[in-house]
Motif scaffolding. Structure first.
Motif, PDB file in Angstrom:
ATOM      1  N   ASP A  80       6.796  60.339  25.021  1.00 51.61           N
ATOM      2  CA  ASP A  80       6.996  58.872  24.391  1.00 51.61           C
ATOM      3  C   ASP A  80       7.390  59.130  22.922  1.00 51.61           C
ATOM      4  OD1 ASP A  80       6.054  58.086  26.852  1.00 51.61           O
ATOM      5  OD2 ASP A  80       4.023  57.469  26.042  1.00 51.61           O
ATOM      6  N   PHE A  81       6.774  60.007  22.533  1.00 57.66           N
ATOM      7  CA  PHE A  81       7.053  60.273  20.888  1.00 57.66           C
ATOM      8  C   PHE A  81       8.457  61.101  20.790  1.00 57.66           C
ATOM      9  CE2 PHE A  81       2.445  59.248  20.935  1.00 57.66           C
ATOM     10  CZ  PHE A  81       2.274  58.513  19.787  1.00 57.66           C
ATOM     11  N   PHE A  82       8.470  62.044  21.568  1.00 57.62           N
ATOM     12  CA  PHE A  82      10.005  62.518  21.806  1.00 57.62           C
ATOM     13  C   PHE A  82      11.023  61.546  21.915  1.00 57.62           C
ATOM     14  CE2 PHE A  82      13.473  64.058  24.137  1.00 57.62           C
ATOM     15  CZ  PHE A  82      13.818  64.826  23.560  1.00 57.62           C
ATOM     16  N   GLU A  83      10.890  60.720  22.958  1.00 55.76           N
ATOM     17  CA  GLU A  83      12.168  59.599  23.081  1.00 55.76           C
ATOM     18  C   GLU A  83      12.142  58.628  21.705  1.00 55.76           C
ATOM     19  OE1 GLU A  83      14.073  59.543  25.432  1.00 55.76           O
ATOM     20  OE2 GLU A  83      13.163  60.937  26.984  1.00 55.76           O
ATOM     21  N   LEU A  84      10.891  58.526  21.459  1.00 54.31           N
ATOM     22  CA  LEU A  84      11.270  57.654  20.140  1.00 54.31           C
ATOM     23  C   LEU A  84      11.869  58.216  18.768  1.00 54.31           C
ATOM     24  CD1 LEU A  84       9.969  55.113  18.481  1.00 54.31           C
ATOM     25  CD2 LEU A  84       8.140  56.624  17.725  1.00 54.31           C
ATOM     26  N   THR A  85      11.521  59.332  18.608  1.00 53.03           N
ATOM     27  CA  THR A  85      12.234  60.306  17.558  1.00 53.03           C
ATOM     28  C   THR A  85      13.595  60.661  17.767  1.00 53.03           C
ATOM     29  OG1 THR A  85       9.915  61.107  16.940  1.00 53.03           O
ATOM     30  CG2 THR A  85      12.143  62.197  16.131  1.00 53.03           C
ATOM     31  N   TRP A  86      13.780  61.134  19.287  1.00 48.07           N
ATOM     32  CA  TRP A  86      15.234  61.292  19.662  1.00 48.07           C
ATOM     33  C   TRP A  86      16.212  60.215  19.534  1.00 48.07           C
ATOM     34  CZ3 TRP A  86      18.627  64.844  19.944  1.00 48.07           C
ATOM     35  CH2 TRP A  86      19.573  64.711  20.893  1.00 48.07           C
ATOM     36  N   GLN A  87      15.598  58.960  19.885  1.00 54.77           N
ATOM     37  CA  GLN A  87      16.627  57.905  19.788  1.00 54.77           C
ATOM     38  C   GLN A  87      17.098  57.476  18.308  1.00 54.77           C
ATOM     39  OE1 GLN A  87      15.914  54.100  22.036  1.00 54.77           O
ATOM     40  NE2 GLN A  87      15.691  55.050  23.757  1.00 54.77           N
ATOM     41  N   TYR A  88      15.984  57.296  17.461  1.00 46.38           N
ATOM     42  CA  TYR A  88      16.421  57.416  15.910  1.00 46.38           C
ATOM     43  C   TYR A  88      17.359  58.449  15.594  1.00 46.38           C
ATOM     44  CZ  TYR A  88      16.473  57.941  11.224  1.00 46.38           C
ATOM     45  OH  TYR A  88      16.729  58.206   9.884  1.00 46.38           O
ATOM     46  N   LEU A  89      17.045  59.861  15.726  1.00 47.07           N
ATOM     47  CA  LEU A  89      18.123  60.837  15.483  1.00 47.07           C
ATOM     48  C   LEU A  89      19.643  60.885  16.288  1.00 47.07           C
ATOM     49  CD1 LEU A  89      15.269  63.574  15.213  1.00 47.07           C
ATOM     50  CD2 LEU A  89      16.404  62.357  13.384  1.00 47.07           C
ATOM     51  N   MET A  92       3.008  49.374  18.760  1.00 45.88           N
ATOM     52  CA  MET A  92       2.677  50.729  19.186  1.00 45.88           C
ATOM     53  C   MET A  92       1.854  51.262  20.323  1.00 45.88           C
ATOM     54  SD  MET A  92       1.730  52.469  15.205  1.00 45.88           S
ATOM     55  CE  MET A  92       2.737  51.657  13.932  1.00 45.88           C
ATOM     56  N   ASN A  93       1.106  50.339  20.855  1.00 48.45           N
ATOM     57  CA  ASN A  93       0.385  50.596  22.008  1.00 48.45           C
ATOM     58  C   ASN A  93       1.042  51.242  23.274  1.00 48.45           C
ATOM     59  OD1 ASN A  93      -2.323  50.424  22.933  1.00 48.45           O
ATOM     60  ND2 ASN A  93      -1.833  48.719  24.344  1.00 48.45           N
ATOM     61  N   VAL A  94       2.600  50.930  23.386  1.00 43.37           N
ATOM     62  CA  VAL A  94       3.211  51.503  24.482  1.00 43.37           C
ATOM     63  C   VAL A  94       3.365  53.076  24.206  1.00 43.37           C
ATOM     64  CG1 VAL A  94       4.466  49.498  24.866  1.00 43.37           C
ATOM     65  CG2 VAL A  94       5.540  51.226  23.423  1.00 43.37           C
ATOM     66  N   LEU A  95       3.177  53.555  23.082  1.00 44.78           N
ATOM     67  CA  LEU A  95       3.205  55.058  22.865  1.00 44.78           C
ATOM     68  C   LEU A  95       2.088  55.723  23.295  1.00 44.78           C
ATOM     69  CD1 LEU A  95       4.837  54.677  19.410  1.00 44.78           C
ATOM     70  CD2 LEU A  95       6.285  55.446  21.481  1.00 44.78           C
ATOM     71  N   ARG A  96       1.974  56.457  24.070  1.00 40.42           N
ATOM     72  CA  ARG A  96       0.797  57.218  24.736  1.00 40.42           C
ATOM     73  C   ARG A  96       1.090  58.725  24.808  1.00 40.42           C
ATOM     74  NH1 ARG A  96      -2.395  53.260  27.501  1.00 40.42           N
ATOM     75  NH2 ARG A  96      -2.144  51.261  26.429  1.00 40.42           N
ATOM     76  N   HIS A  97       1.962  59.259  25.433  1.00 42.11           N
ATOM     77  CA  HIS A  97       2.094  60.547  25.544  1.00 42.11           C
ATOM     78  C   HIS A  97       3.114  61.256  24.654  1.00 42.11           C
ATOM     79  CE1 HIS A  97       0.139  59.398  29.244  1.00 42.11           C
ATOM     80  NE2 HIS A  97       0.717  58.400  29.423  1.00 42.11           N
ATOM     81  N   VAL A 139       1.214  63.570  19.393  1.00 39.55           N
ATOM     82  CA  VAL A 139       1.956  62.897  18.558  1.00 39.55           C
ATOM     83  C   VAL A 139       3.156  63.724  17.900  1.00 39.55           C
ATOM     84  CG1 VAL A 139       2.158  61.430  16.503  1.00 39.55           C
ATOM     85  CG2 VAL A 139       0.383  60.928  17.995  1.00 39.55           C
ATOM     86  N   ILE A 140       2.435  64.803  17.326  1.00 41.10           N
ATOM     87  CA  ILE A 140       3.343  65.570  16.422  1.00 41.10           C
ATOM     88  C   ILE A 140       4.173  66.606  17.346  1.00 41.10           C
ATOM     89  CG2 ILE A 140       1.664  67.555  16.069  1.00 41.10           C
ATOM     90  CD1 ILE A 140       2.666  67.409  12.997  1.00 41.10           C
ATOM     91  N   ARG A 141       3.789  66.962  18.263  1.00 38.37           N
ATOM     92  CA  ARG A 141       4.739  67.795  19.392  1.00 38.37           C
ATOM     93  C   ARG A 141       5.923  67.011  19.875  1.00 38.37           C
ATOM     94  NH1 ARG A 141       2.971  72.821  20.115  1.00 38.37           N
ATOM     95  NH2 ARG A 141       1.124  73.334  19.586  1.00 38.37           N
ATOM     96  N   GLY A 142       5.543  65.820  20.285  1.00 36.31           N
ATOM     97  CA  GLY A 142       6.809  65.196  20.727  1.00 36.31           C
ATOM     98  C   GLY A 142       7.624  65.040  19.712  1.00 36.31           C
ATOM     99  N   ILE A 143       7.201  64.535  18.515  1.00 36.60           N
ATOM    100  CA  ILE A 143       8.149  64.282  17.442  1.00 36.60           C
ATOM    101  C   ILE A 143       8.984  65.658  17.024  1.00 36.60           C
ATOM    102  CG2 ILE A 143       8.462  63.801  14.832  1.00 36.60           C
ATOM    103  CD1 ILE A 143       6.049  62.038  15.151  1.00 36.60           C
ATOM    104  N   HIS A 144       8.229  66.777  16.950  1.00 33.75           N
ATOM    105  CA  HIS A 144       8.797  68.067  16.624  1.00 33.75           C
ATOM    106  C   HIS A 144       9.921  68.696  17.392  1.00 33.75           C
ATOM    107  CE1 HIS A 144       8.938  71.764  14.370  1.00 33.75           C
ATOM    108  NE2 HIS A 144       9.007  72.312  15.654  1.00 33.75           N
ATOM    109  N   ARG A 145       9.777  68.215  18.952  1.00 29.29           N
ATOM    110  CA  ARG A 145      10.746  68.504  20.045  1.00 29.29           C
ATOM    111  C   ARG A 145      11.926  67.826  19.747  1.00 29.29           C
ATOM    112  NH1 ARG A 145      10.438  67.596  24.808  1.00 29.29           N
ATOM    113  NH2 ARG A 145       8.563  66.126  25.035  1.00 29.29           N
TER     114      ARG A 145
END
Length: 335
Positions: free
Chosen positions: A73-82, A65-70, A112-118
């Protein structure tokens, strides 16, 4: 059956967003954020996924998880799963995230949560995939840390449907977090907890989930089959059990297909999920297909497992009925 499973409308209720971090994305984020990795290529990183129990998996999982910083990053993580979920005909998902794994590294909760939510908003508008977010407390951290995280989350309550409990269960029983879960319940959040397969004091932990915490669901929960009284409570309350067969095959060296069939026979609302698919190399369709090909589950049993996911999802009655209608209409077309 492969085509049947691939095109069947599905819900997923037990997927950790951090567990969808594919090696290729990990390397891309490491380059962007200047994070040194121990491995030269994504293939080498994948080959290092050598785990045989829960602690050995978690050691690799948190380090990655250390690569997740901004926020991006959390947007890209979530978007790829979705995007993957959309490809697999997942029309609804309730996704876990572990904020303490990031805030403990200095990444703000808001980031964290704003990236996921977007990403959730984009998936709803562009892909038609509806999602909700479940915030997990890390059980190997303190109860006070969980309470602090809940306080951080409450300003974003409209973005969170429930709270969960994950990570290493040894010496970290559900009752340790009773106050945090009570406050979450008072705030209107739903409750679930991990009771991983074959962990220390697992039956005691399941009983605490049911009798002390009053959960709305149990994640994993396979060992409940060892105690008829626990099964009776789970059935009487119509609680969902979010089982992850391919994950189980890594962690306890069994697909637990016989146990899943036994749950169905007992009238328990077992559901099938991918858990940490980037690490276990199997998303939801691959889990269902493994149950059929390796576990011998029938088409009828696969359909029941899929319907159970909608039945125990944290949906309003109208949405639940609409999703179940999608399944029934697909079954008519596939007959």
């Amino acid at each position: 059956m492969k085509a049947f499973i691939e095109n069947l409308p599905k819900a997923e209720l037990h997927v950790h967003l951090e567990g969808t971090l594919e090696p290729e994305l990990s390397f891309a984020l490491a380059r962007k954020n200047g994070v040194a990795l121990e491995y030269e290529t994504p293939e080498a990183l994948l080959a290092a996924y050598d785990f045989h129990d829960l602690p050995s998996f978690l050691a690799i999982y948190y380090k990655a998880m250390n690569v997740l910083r901004h926020e991006q990053d959390f947007f890209e993580l979530t978007w790829q799963y979705l995007q993957k979920a959309h490809q697999q005909k997942i029309v609804y998902a309730e996704m876990f995230f572990d904020p303490q794994a990031h805030t403990s590294r200095g990444v703000p909760f808001d980031t964290v949560i704003r990236g996921i939510h977007r990403a959730q908003e984009r998936a709803a508008s562009e892909l038609g995939v509806q999602t909700k977010l479940i915030m997990c407390f890390l059980r190997d951290l303190s109860a006070e840390s969980a309470l602090q995280t809940l306080r951080q989350a409450l300003p974003y309550q409209d973005w969170i449907v429930g709270v969960g409990l994950d990570s290493d269960e040894k010496d970290n029983p559900p009752v340790k977090f009773a106050e945090a879960f009570s406050r979450a319940r008072d705030a209107g959040l739903r409750l679930t907890m991990h009771c991983d397969v074959n962990q220390q004091n697992t039956l005691l932990h399941i009983r605490q989930c049911l009798e002390t915490i009053g959960v709305d669901r149990i994640d994993h929960g396979v060992n409940s089959l060892e105690d008829p009284a626990l099964c009776d409570i789970i059935r009487e309350r119509s609680l969902g059990l979010t089982v992850c067969p391919v994950s189980n095959r890594f962690v306890v060296q069994s697909l637990t297909a016989a146990e899943i069939r036994r749950m169905l026979d007992l009238g328990l609302r077992a559901t099938i999920n991918s858990d940490d698919p980037a690490y276990f190399r199997a998303y939801l369709n691959e889990n269902l297909l493994a149950l059929h090909q390796d576990g011998g589950l029938t088409r009828h049993e696969i359909v029941q497992l899929v319907k159970n996911s909608f039945l125990v999802a944290w949906l309003d009655d109208e949405s639940r009925a609409e999703y179940l209608l999608q399944v029934d209409e697909y079954l008519q077309r596939a007959a």
